[in-house]
Design an enzyme around this catalytic site. Sequence first.
Site, PDB file in Angstrom:
ATOM      1  NE  ARG A 191       5.771 -38.250  -7.453  1.00 40.29           N
ATOM      2  CZ  ARG A 191       4.966 -37.998  -8.492  1.00 40.29           C
ATOM      3  NH1 ARG A 191       4.150 -38.919  -8.962  1.00 40.29           N
ATOM      4  NH2 ARG A 191       4.984 -36.812  -9.068  1.00 40.29           N
ATOM      5  CD  GLU A 211       4.214 -30.953  -7.524  1.00 37.84           C
ATOM      6  OE1 GLU A 211       3.324 -30.190  -7.106  1.00 37.84           O
ATOM      7  OE2 GLU A 211       4.039 -31.694  -8.504  1.00 37.84           O
ATOM      8  CG  ASN A 228       2.985 -34.206  -6.090  1.00 33.21           C
ATOM      9  OD1 ASN A 228       2.503 -33.348  -6.805  1.00 33.21           O
ATOM     10  ND2 ASN A 228       4.248 -34.595  -6.197  1.00 33.21           N
ATOM     11  CB  SER A 280       0.384 -40.835 -11.358  1.00 32.89           C
ATOM     12  OG  SER A 280       1.108 -39.699 -11.719  1.00 32.89           O
ATOM     13  CE  LYS A 324       2.940 -26.699  -8.089  1.00 33.46           C
ATOM     14  NZ  LYS A 324       1.901 -27.715  -8.139  1.00 33.46           N
ATOM     15  CE  LYS A 366       7.245 -25.064  -9.317  1.00 35.74           C
ATOM     16  NZ  LYS A 366       7.532 -26.265  -8.516  1.00 35.74           N
ATOM     17  CD  GLU A 426      -0.912 -29.935  -7.125  1.00 39.07           C
ATOM     18  OE1 GLU A 426       0.030 -30.689  -7.386  1.00 39.07           O
ATOM     19  OE2 GLU A 426      -0.780 -28.899  -6.442  1.00 39.07           O
ATOM     20  N   GLY A 427      -0.736 -31.245 -11.780  1.00 36.44           N
ATOM     21  CA  GLY A 427      -0.906 -32.101 -12.947  1.00 36.44           C
ATOM     22  C   GLY A 427      -0.082 -31.735 -14.166  1.00 36.44           C
ATOM     23  NE  ARG A 448       7.642 -37.687 -12.407  1.00 43.72           N
ATOM     24  CZ  ARG A 448       6.975 -36.580 -12.090  1.00 43.72           C
ATOM     25  NH1 ARG A 448       5.970 -36.184 -12.819  1.00 43.72           N
ATOM     26  NH2 ARG A 448       7.337 -35.874 -11.037  1.00 43.72           N
TER      27      ARG A 448
END
Length: 489
Positions: A127, A143, A145, A150, A318, A378, A382-383, A464
């Site tokens: 994604r 970013e 992924n 998700s 990253k 950063k 992740e997450g 989102r």
Amino acid sequence: MAPKGFPELLKEHEDELVESLLHWSLSNGLIMYPPNYAKYQANNAPITLFPTPFPKKLYENAIEVQEVFNELYVNVISKEKEWLIAKIKELSEFDQSFTGELFNIYQKILSENGGKLKQELSLGLFRSDYMINSVDETIKQIEFNTISVSFGGLSSKVGKLHQYLNNSGYYDDKYSMKYYDNEHIPISNSINKLAKGINEANYYYNDQTHNTKTVILFIIQEGERNVFDQRHIEYSLIENHQLKSYRLSLEKVQEEVVINNDKLYIKQTMDEVSVVYYRSGYGPNDYTSSKCWESRYLLEKTLAIKCPSILTQLSGTKKIQQILTNEEILKKLLPKIDTKTYNQLLSTFVKIYPLDDSEEGKYAKKIIFEDSSKFVLKPQREGGGNNIYKEDIPKFLQKIDEKDWGAYILMELIHPPKYSNKIIRNDEIYNEDIISELGIFGSIIFNETTGEIKLNFESGHLLRSKFSSSNEGGVAAGFGCVDNIYLYE
Ligand code: ADP
Ligand code: MG
């Protein structure tokens, strides 16, 4: 043209809308477990009442570059493997207990098999995330992924919900008409497209036959609150492809599987696993004990196709993202790219600096202490919830040893437009300015050794949103929500 404003509803009409929204969400699985949940009790997922405006042209740009981005990462993994491995080795120095462990497993499975992978085919469900930069009306990549992406499940659902509310007249205060043209609020087909990616991997595992006897193994977190997002993909697998799936946490893998002749089986049924799909394993918290690392190693060394493989996972760090914004490197990795597409890719990048001893790194180390208000720092994680923003950056850097700064990247902040949409969480409505992040999913099946791409397709979208006052927007973590796009020209 400017977008239409959000529907303005009388209090009683908004109450009706909210009740219908809640009923639809609970009826159709637009849900999430609350913290400390009992298994039989789920809540409506945090979502927006209305879709949020997004320029059609920018949405199309994001769709157009998805397959090229998929290919770019596959080329990093397969065609520039030595280069990638050298970078991962450097990262492992900073992060021995996570990146280092993953890399150790990769090396171990190679050395145990004469330098080759047991399974050369790999599935990527990716994604790419963007925000709109208000200054020049372009999309900028946040970013890329490569593991456990998700909200492909809930995104399809929120699109359907918004269409339902629109079609049922809840968005029109006076006449109960459709407020939006349905084609302007497109439903993401991510559930079925991500399931299709997995189904295709099953097909390639079985020497290009549609074998419905092999099964998919979801590797999941114990106590995952966002489980329904994953379940929607499982339902699509069984409904559309007659493929069964199992769910196991890394803690449980060893008790529940058998490996025979490099093939992976579910112990209880002796079902053969064709694809291991990781919805866990992307961060250090997923490896609560050495047992979890052992599980990862066991899975990796089997013939099952991994989604993603270790190298695919690590290509999404990253640091690699930062390096790929370099024009020369980008061109080298995509030698056949046409100028238009190349420029399109470049236009999605904001400046990302290393914080090492290179010329660029030295420059970044200087400017961050002069004016930190334009940046986000950063780490290789992740997450969500890991970034350091603006004036916190100098303070943070001063606290750690300069030789460890190289583990971070420094990224220019993107300033997206704000909209005054409404967010519903449980039964509370929040009416604050929000900002949004568009994600485009992509599926790709490739040979990690030769770089041959078997299949590559864009796989739907996700919007989102979060309060513009909050820096981060993790939905499951509690400060963001699932939204959908309202396209305008
Ligand atoms: P993670 O791997 O934790 O998801 P991200 O790079 O996606 O890390 O950053 C988390 C969140 O921080 C993003 O969803 C976004 O809201 C915000 N963010 C990250 N980079 C930027 C940026 N350059 N400009 C503005 N916001 C950003
Ligand atoms: Mg992110």
